[in-house]
Design a protein around this motif. Structure first.
Motif, PDB file in Angstrom:
ATOM      1  N   THR A  18       0.823  -1.215   0.000  1.00 44.97           N
ATOM      2  CA  THR A  18       0.000   0.000   0.000  1.00 44.97           C
ATOM      3  C   THR A  18       0.854   1.261   0.000  1.00 44.97           C
ATOM      4  OG1 THR A  18      -1.778  -1.174   1.164  1.00 44.97           O
ATOM      5  CG2 THR A  18      -1.799   1.240   1.274  1.00 44.97           C
TER       6      THR A  18
ATOM      7  N   ASP B  87       3.804   1.643  -1.312  1.00 48.70           N
ATOM      8  CA  ASP B  87       4.319   1.822  -2.670  1.00 48.70           C
ATOM      9  C   ASP B  87       3.241   2.367  -3.609  1.00 48.70           C
ATOM     10  OD1 ASP B  87       6.805   0.902  -1.917  1.00 48.70           O
ATOM     11  OD2 ASP B  87       6.485  -1.146  -2.655  1.00 48.70           O
ATOM     12  N   ARG B  88       2.019   1.852  -3.486  1.00 51.08           N
ATOM     13  CA  ARG B  88       0.919   2.310  -4.353  1.00 51.08           C
ATOM     14  C   ARG B  88       0.657   3.799  -4.149  1.00 51.08           C
ATOM     15  NH1 ARG B  88      -2.034  -1.392  -7.083  1.00 51.08           N
ATOM     16  NH2 ARG B  88      -2.142  -3.541  -6.277  1.00 51.08           N
TER      17      ARG B  88
ATOM     18  N   ALA C 252       2.562   6.144  -2.899  1.00 49.64           N
ATOM     19  CA  ALA C 252       3.676   6.971  -3.387  1.00 49.64           C
ATOM     20  C   ALA C 252       3.682   7.036  -4.910  1.00 49.64           C
ATOM     21  CB  ALA C 252       4.992   6.417  -2.861  1.00 49.64           C
ATOM     22  N   ARG C 253       3.459   5.897  -5.545  1.00 47.70           N
ATOM     23  CA  ARG C 253       3.470   5.844  -7.014  1.00 47.70           C
ATOM     24  C   ARG C 253       2.361   6.707  -7.616  1.00 47.70           C
ATOM     25  NH1 ARG C 253       3.660   0.656  -7.309  1.00 47.70           N
ATOM     26  NH2 ARG C 253       1.441   0.273  -7.662  1.00 47.70           N
ATOM     27  N   ALA C 254       1.240   6.827  -6.881  1.00 48.72           N
ATOM     28  CA  ALA C 254       0.116   7.630  -7.366  1.00 48.72           C
ATOM     29  C   ALA C 254       0.346   9.130  -7.179  1.00 48.72           C
ATOM     30  CB  ALA C 254      -1.166   7.203  -6.654  1.00 48.72           C
ATOM     31  N   GLY C 255       1.417   9.505  -6.499  1.00 50.98           N
ATOM     32  CA  GLY C 255       1.785  10.913  -6.402  1.00 50.98           C
ATOM     33  C   GLY C 255       1.360  11.629  -5.148  1.00 50.98           C
TER      34      GLY C 255
ATOM     35  N   GLN D 226      10.658   2.644   4.804  1.00 47.48           N
ATOM     36  CA  GLN D 226      10.037   2.615   3.477  1.00 47.48           C
ATOM     37  C   GLN D 226       9.250   3.898   3.223  1.00 47.48           C
ATOM     38  OE1 GLN D 226       7.360  -0.674   2.918  1.00 47.48           O
ATOM     39  NE2 GLN D 226       6.853  -0.126   0.811  1.00 47.48           N
TER      40      GLN D 226
ATOM     41  N   HIS E 252      10.193   7.037   0.400  1.00 48.29           N
ATOM     42  CA  HIS E 252       9.272   7.577  -0.607  1.00 48.29           C
ATOM     43  C   HIS E 252       8.991   9.066  -0.397  1.00 48.29           C
ATOM     44  CE1 HIS E 252       8.210   4.092  -2.947  1.00 48.29           C
ATOM     45  NE2 HIS E 252       7.853   3.389  -1.894  1.00 48.29           N
TER      46      HIS E 252
ATOM     47  N   ASP F  53      -5.609   0.859  -7.496  1.00 49.44           N
ATOM     48  CA  ASP F  53      -5.095   1.961  -8.303  1.00 49.44           C
ATOM     49  C   ASP F  53      -6.224   2.819  -8.878  1.00 49.44           C
ATOM     50  OD1 ASP F  53      -2.404   1.389  -7.872  1.00 49.44           O
ATOM     51  OD2 ASP F  53      -2.310  -0.012  -9.550  1.00 49.44           O
TER      52      ASP F  53
END
Length: 284
Positions: free
Chosen positions: A27, A29-30, A32-35, A57, A61, A270
């Motif tokens: 979660t 990672d998700r 952070a990846r989504a901005g 972690q 991020h 996502d």
């Protein structure tokens, strides 16, 4: 009021919004990846892993932990149970410090099973918060009292308005100089309050606003716990209320917290994050 267009760095995701369907590391990672710029994890997720590694972690991020959810309920039928609840919250405060959380969210609890004494439950909350305040100061994580909608008074929270929470703050911590005790404003729980704007102003003047949570109230809500609306799908004027909160001096992260067992928790994570991002910028 500053726009949220292009400012997802000012937005946070409470991990309940994704339904706790994946390990917290996934979660993180998700999100952070989504901005998004912030995250608010729940205790059972952190306690299922390694708080120190999860903190690393999150830090890697560049995410801000906007809150740590949530406290063990305070009111209890016996003194031994009450003291166990205090001990549980002290342990959680240490994890909150490990995560460098901006606050520890206090959902204070309702009336003990079999009790009809609302005043006694509120007295236990007051006593418990006062006892936890020393630990909060020591570890550097403020306690954020979160009032819940009155429909939860019996089983989840005997604090039901911002004004009520502020009164408790002032009674327990009159000066508030350390910034260790304040309130979390969750729009789902307080949008209906006829004194909401005055209470937000008072909380800002006292410098006690520690967190701001958004979702929406659906006109035909089907479950009082698990049917929150995505921002823009309900009746709340979220942009106006953010303006009020920011005018009161709180200009930190806007945190999305949605419980939605029949809808959003069934969707791809996502997709949920993408929808949150769009709605935060368009309607909040």
């Amino acid at each position: 009021m500053e726009t949220l267009q292009g400012r997802l760095d000012r937005c946070s995701i409470n991990t309940a919004t994704l339904g706790h369907r994946e390990p917290l590391g996934v979660t993180i990672d998700r999100i952070a990846r989504a901005g998004f710029g912030g995250i608010a994890p729940w205790r059972h997720e952190v306690e299922a892993g390694d708080a120190r590694q999860l903190a690393k972690q999150i830090q890697a991020h560049g995410l801000t932990v906007t809150g740590y959810c949530r406290s063990t309920y305070l009111p209890a039928a016996t003194r031994r149970e009450f003291e166990a609840n205090i001990a549980s919250n002290k342990a959680a405060l240490n994890d909150a410090a490990e995560l460098n959380a901006r606050c520890f969210v206090m959902v204070v609890g309702g009336m003990p099973e079999g009790s009809r004494d609302l005043d006694a439950a509120r007295a236990q909350v007051s006593e418990g918060v006062a006892e936890l305040l020393e630990t909060a100061r020591r570890v550097g994580v403020p306690l954020a009292l979160e009032p819940l909608h009155p429909m939860y008074a019996a089983n989840r929270s005997v604090l039901n308005t911002i004004a009520q929470a502020l009164e408790m703050c002032e009674r327990i911590d009159p000066q508030g100089a350390s910034g260790a005790l304040g309130v979390a404003i969750d729009i789902y729980h307080c949008w209906w309050d006829p004194h909401l704007l005055q209470s937000i102003g008072a909380a800002g003047k006292a410098r006690r606003i520690l967190a701001y949570h958004v979702s929406d109230w659906l006109r035909e809500t089907s479950d009082m716990l698990l049917d929150r609306g995505m921002m823009g799908d309900g009746v709340v004027d979220l942009r106006a209320l953010r303006g009020c909160v920011e005018a009161a001096g709180f200009k930190e992260h806007v945190e999305v917290e949605i419980f939605s067992a029949r809808n959003w928790w069934r969707r791809d994570p996502d997709e949920v994050l993408l929808t949150c991002a769009r709605r935060l910028q368009d309607v909040c």
